[in-house]
Scaffold this active site. Sequence first.
Site, short mmCIF file in Angstrom:
data_model
loop_
_atom_site.label_atom_id
_atom_site.label_comp_id
_atom_site.label_asym_id
_atom_site.label_seq_id
_atom_site.Cartn_x
_atom_site.Cartn_y
_atom_site.Cartn_z
N GLU A 1 45.13 69.07 -46.15
CA GLU A 1 45.73 68.74 -44.93
C GLU A 1 45.49 68.81 -43.87
O GLU A 1 45.95 70.63 -43.39
CB GLU A 1 47.14 68.26 -45.01
CG GLU A 1 47.12 66.87 -46.14
CD GLU A 1 46.86 66.16 -44.83
OE1 GLU A 1 46.35 65.80 -43.77
OE2 GLU A 1 47.84 63.99 -45.23
N ASP A 2 45.68 68.06 -42.49
CA ASP A 2 45.22 69.02 -41.23
C ASP A 2 46.89 69.36 -41.06
O ASP A 2 47.21 70.37 -40.10
CB ASP A 2 45.17 68.40 -40.00
CG ASP A 2 45.36 66.44 -40.12
OD1 ASP A 2 45.87 65.87 -41.20
OD2 ASP A 2 44.87 65.93 -39.42
N ASP B 1 53.95 66.82 -42.04
CA ASP B 1 54.75 66.71 -40.52
C ASP B 1 56.49 66.54 -41.63
O ASP B 1 56.94 67.08 -42.41
CB ASP B 1 54.26 65.51 -39.65
CG ASP B 1 54.84 65.06 -38.89
OD1 ASP B 1 56.81 66.41 -38.03
OD2 ASP B 1 54.89 64.35 -38.68
N PHE C 1 54.96 67.26 -30.87
CA PHE C 1 53.39 66.41 -31.13
C PHE C 1 52.29 67.12 -31.20
O PHE C 1 51.75 67.96 -29.69
CB PHE C 1 53.28 65.08 -30.94
CG PHE C 1 52.45 64.30 -30.99
CD1 PHE C 1 52.25 62.93 -32.44
CD2 PHE C 1 51.12 63.85 -30.03
CE1 PHE C 1 51.47 62.84 -33.16
CE2 PHE C 1 50.06 63.13 -30.61
CZ PHE C 1 49.73 62.76 -31.93
N ARG D 1 40.34 63.85 -31.31
CA ARG D 1 40.12 64.79 -32.44
C ARG D 1 38.83 65.60 -32.59
O ARG D 1 39.60 66.70 -32.63
CB ARG D 1 39.65 63.94 -33.46
CG ARG D 1 40.36 62.72 -34.02
CD ARG D 1 40.13 62.04 -35.19
NE ARG D 1 40.69 60.91 -35.89
CZ ARG D 1 41.32 61.02 -36.76
NH1 ARG D 1 42.19 61.95 -36.73
NH2 ARG D 1 42.17 59.82 -36.40
P1 IMP Z 1 53.58 63.40 -42.55
O1 IMP Z 1 54.82 62.52 -41.98
O2 IMP Z 1 54.14 64.16 -43.44
O3 IMP Z 1 53.48 62.33 -43.84
O4 IMP Z 1 52.34 62.86 -41.87
C1 IMP Z 1 51.43 62.23 -41.92
C2 IMP Z 1 50.42 62.34 -40.73
O5 IMP Z 1 51.03 62.11 -39.18
C3 IMP Z 1 49.83 62.88 -41.09
O6 IMP Z 1 48.13 63.39 -41.91
C4 IMP Z 1 48.77 63.04 -39.79
O7 IMP Z 1 47.85 62.54 -39.88
C5 IMP Z 1 49.89 62.70 -38.77
N1 IMP Z 1 51.08 63.19 -37.98
C6 IMP Z 1 51.67 64.38 -38.21
N2 IMP Z 1 51.94 64.71 -37.44
C7 IMP Z 1 51.21 64.60 -36.34
C8 IMP Z 1 51.32 65.26 -34.89
O8 IMP Z 1 51.78 66.15 -34.15
N3 IMP Z 1 49.87 64.79 -34.36
C9 IMP Z 1 49.41 64.17 -34.92
N4 IMP Z 1 49.54 63.95 -35.99
C10 IMP Z 1 50.25 63.91 -36.74
MG MG Z 2 46.47 63.44 -41.58
#
Ligand code: IMP
Ligand code: MG
Length: 174
Positions: free
Chosen positions: A99-100, A103, A152, A165
């Site tokens: 995963e990149d 969050d 963010f 990206r």
């Molecule tokens: P989750 O909240 O961990 O489910 O994150 C879901 C997705 O939100 C991640 O895989 C990213 O694609 C996107 N995401 C979360 N934080 C960021 C950020 O700071 N910048 C851009 N995308 C984000």
């Molecule tokens: Mg993602």
Amino acid sequence: MQIKDKEFELFLSEQEIQSTIQRLAQQINQEYRGKEVIFVGVMNGAFMFVADLLRNIDFECEVSFVKLASYEGVQTSGTVHELIGLVNDLYEKHVIILEDIVDTGLTLDKVFSMIDADAPSSLEVACLLYKPTAFKGKHAPKFVGIEIPDHFVVGYGLDYMEYGRNTKDIYKLK
Ligand code: IMP
Ligand code: MG
């Protein structure tokens, strides 16, 4: 740097990102060498991370990608509940989800439970970025590149409204 209506400033340099990835790859090389491993990148955000990490993995392995679908009929449900793209057999393999960014961890929980249903030998997560203060998931990533505050961020695969990206560095919202 401007993306659409927002202003971003440099947060992590290309060099910091690449040395972090080399360290992650080294850890994974040591722990997984000799095992049957498949890396599963989560699209779209992880594409650069997967490409750079895998160039530093020195054992024989498989690489694949999944995308999450969040549709219920023609409407977005707001919750992700389907994996598209994964055709590889995961049974008795060591799976490492890539995963990149993690969050809240809710996306990861979904991917994790869907992959776990295929009975892999082991299942872990490696991520480039992790926001520990935002995390409320069940499965914390085992391999973490850089812990960051709840900013963010964009670049190096990460998007703002699908843009931004395609940079070598990572930027944060000003
Ligand atoms: P989750 O909240 O961990 O489910 O994150 C879901 C997705 O939100 C991640 O895989 C990213 O694609 C996107 N995401 C979360 N934080 C960021 C950020 O700071 N910048 C851009 N995308 C984000
Ligand atoms: Mg993602």
